[in-house]
Design an enzyme around this catalytic site. Structure first.
Site, PDB file in Angstrom:
ATOM      1  N   LYS A 108      -2.260  -1.428  -3.863  1.00 36.28           N
ATOM      2  CA  LYS A 108      -3.109  -0.242  -3.786  1.00 36.28           C
ATOM      3  C   LYS A 108      -2.258   1.010  -3.849  1.00 36.28           C
ATOM      4  CE  LYS A 108      -6.119   1.906  -0.499  1.00 36.28           C
ATOM      5  NZ  LYS A 108      -6.397   2.015   0.889  1.00 36.28           N
TER       6      LYS A 108
ATOM      7  N   LYS B   9       0.859  -1.183   0.000  1.00 38.98           N
ATOM      8  CA  LYS B   9       0.000   0.000   0.000  1.00 38.98           C
ATOM      9  C   LYS B   9       0.894   1.231   0.000  1.00 38.98           C
ATOM     10  CE  LYS B   9      -3.558   2.399   2.575  1.00 38.98           C
ATOM     11  NZ  LYS B   9      -4.566   2.310   3.625  1.00 38.98           N
TER      12      LYS B   9
ATOM     13  N   TYR C 159     -15.138   1.120  -6.746  1.00 39.43           N
ATOM     14  CA  TYR C 159     -16.400   1.827  -6.526  1.00 39.43           C
ATOM     15  C   TYR C 159     -17.295   1.727  -7.755  1.00 39.43           C
ATOM     16  CZ  TYR C 159     -13.664   3.476  -2.641  1.00 39.43           C
ATOM     17  OH  TYR C 159     -12.878   3.503  -1.512  1.00 39.43           O
TER      18      TYR C 159
HETATM   19  C1  PBG Z   1      -7.106   3.600   5.582  1.00 41.76           C
HETATM   20  C2  PBG Z   1      -7.573   3.321   4.215  1.00 41.76           C
HETATM   21  C3  PBG Z   1      -7.459   4.219   3.164  1.00 41.76           C
HETATM   22  C4  PBG Z   1      -8.064   3.621   2.066  1.00 41.76           C
HETATM   23  C5  PBG Z   1      -8.515   2.358   2.448  1.00 41.76           C
HETATM   24  N1  PBG Z   1      -8.186   2.175   3.800  1.00 41.76           N
HETATM   25  C6  PBG Z   1      -6.936   5.611   3.126  1.00 41.76           C
HETATM   26  C7  PBG Z   1      -5.614   5.921   3.664  1.00 41.76           C
HETATM   27  O1  PBG Z   1      -4.728   5.088   3.761  1.00 41.76           O
HETATM   28  O2  PBG Z   1      -5.455   7.099   4.019  1.00 41.76           O
HETATM   29  C8  PBG Z   1      -8.172   4.290   0.730  1.00 41.76           C
HETATM   30  C9  PBG Z   1      -9.161   3.763  -0.204  1.00 41.76           C
HETATM   31  C10 PBG Z   1      -9.495   4.673  -1.320  1.00 41.76           C
HETATM   32  O3  PBG Z   1      -8.883   5.733  -1.548  1.00 41.76           O
HETATM   33  O4  PBG Z   1     -10.453   4.329  -2.032  1.00 41.76           O
HETATM   34  N2  PBG Z   1      -6.686   2.596   6.365  1.00 41.76           N
END
Ligand code: PBG
Length: 334
Positions: A255, A200, A320
């Site tokens: 991600k 991530k 989404y």
């Molecule tokens: C936070 C989390 C995030 C997303 C999923 N879980 C945001 C972040 O890390 O600040 C982002 C998902 C998206 O942008 O659709 N644990």
């Protein structure tokens, strides 16, 4: 000898039936995971400005939405709670409240739909902290790894108790997959799966999500670069993913999605594990903006964007667009 191409790849592109015969990758409704934002209360449905078409919903309306998605062939749902500001604190203890929104939503979904649905819960503390970071911070504001993991374990157990099929740690603390796996086994949840947000990135594409869950204002322009990955790195992603698999992850995720398809491809080809990708909120927002302006064609671009994940090697996609894509897939096949 007349000059002509020896090989004519266009022969197999002449009709749609020929194209279908040789198509290498397919997008199916069962590839789609629908992320959903859940609110407290009843009869609540709020639009999200930066994500047109996506709503925060209370559990009663969530159940109706999920019923519609099931009818379309989507059976996997990722639940993200929207926590009232007054329930947030430095220790994030609302994260493991057995009656928290995520826990209640999980119970309600499993009660109503049983094993026809796959409920995936988000294991991370950012919806529950006053500063919007994914963990417990020290005096200097640094997210402390091992203290945070202790809370994540309690949160994951509370999700498993509520009936989650899959817990999905999205926090990027070191060692949390092993710690959560151990706790789940110890408490009799040996069948609860872990989908690790393994690679991530500290991405700027998460902005609309932070609006949706109400953590944007709390972060105050800060970032998550001390725990999420540097977008410059690729080998490091493979190390992250390998560690999560060794620690017991059943599935791994990359991600964001589209700007990181190289990582998805490396993950699948080098590690062969069940691989998922998240087409995140910013990717959704920029597509929607282009559709609204008429710059891009909605129907064809949604399906093309998702097929690209399959081509890169993803087994499934959090998006989404899940519901819209399922509708489009049905229109195409009818
Ligand atoms: C936070 C989390 C995030 C997303 C999923 N879980 C945001 C972040 O890390 O600040 C982002 C998902 C998206 O942008 O659709 N644990």
């Amino acid at each position: 000898m007349p000059m002509f191409p020896h090989t004519r790849l266009r022969r197999l592109r002449r009709t749609s039936a020929l194209r279908a015969l040789v198509s290498e990758n397919h997008l199916k409704c069962s590839d789609l995971i629908f992320p959903m934002f859940v609110l407290p209360g009843e009869g609540q449905r709020q639009a999200i400005d930066s994500m047109p078409g996506i709503y925060r919903m209370s559990i009663d309306l969530l159940l109706e939405e999920v019923a519609q998605c099931l009818a379309l062939g989507i059976s996997s749902f990722a639940i993200f709670p929207v926590t009232p500001q007054e329930q947030k604190c430095l220790s994030a203890k609302e994260a493991f409240n057995p009656n928290g929104i995520a826990q209640q939503a999980t119970r309600a979904l499993k009660e109503k739909f049983g094993d026809t649905v796959v409920v995936i819960t988000d294991v991370a503390l950012d919806p529950f902290t006053v500063h919007g970071q994914d963990g417990i911070i020290d005096d200097a504001g640094y997210v402390m790894n091992d203290q945070t993991t202790e809370v994540l374990i309690r949160q994951a157990l509370s999700h498993a108790e509520a009936g989650a099929d899959v817990v999905a740690p999205s926090d990027m603390m070191d060692g949390r997959i092993g710690a959560i796996r151990f706790a789940l086994e110890n408490e009799g949840f040996e069948s609860t799966c872990i989908m690790a947000y393994a690679a991530k990135y500290a991405s700027n594409y998460y902005g609309p999500f932070r609006d949706a869950v109400g953590s944007a204002a709390n972060i105050k322009g800060g970032d998550k670069k001390t725990y999420q990955m540097d977008p410059a790195n690729s080998n490091e992603a493979l190390m992250e993913i390998s560690l999560d698999l060794e620690e017991g992850a059943d599935m791994v995720m990359v991600k964001p999605g589209m700007p990181y398809l190289d990582i998805v491809q490396r993950c699948k080809s080098e590690l062969k594990a069940p691989t998922f990708a998240y087409q995140v909120s910013g990717e959704y927002a920029m597509h929607q903006a282009a559709f609204e302006k008429g710059y891009l064609n909605r129907e064809s671009v949604i399906l093309e964007s998702l097929l690209a994940f399959k081509r890169a090697g993803a087994d499934g996609i959090l998006t989404y667009f899940a519901k819209q894509a399922a509708e489009l897939l049905h229109q195409k096949s009818s």
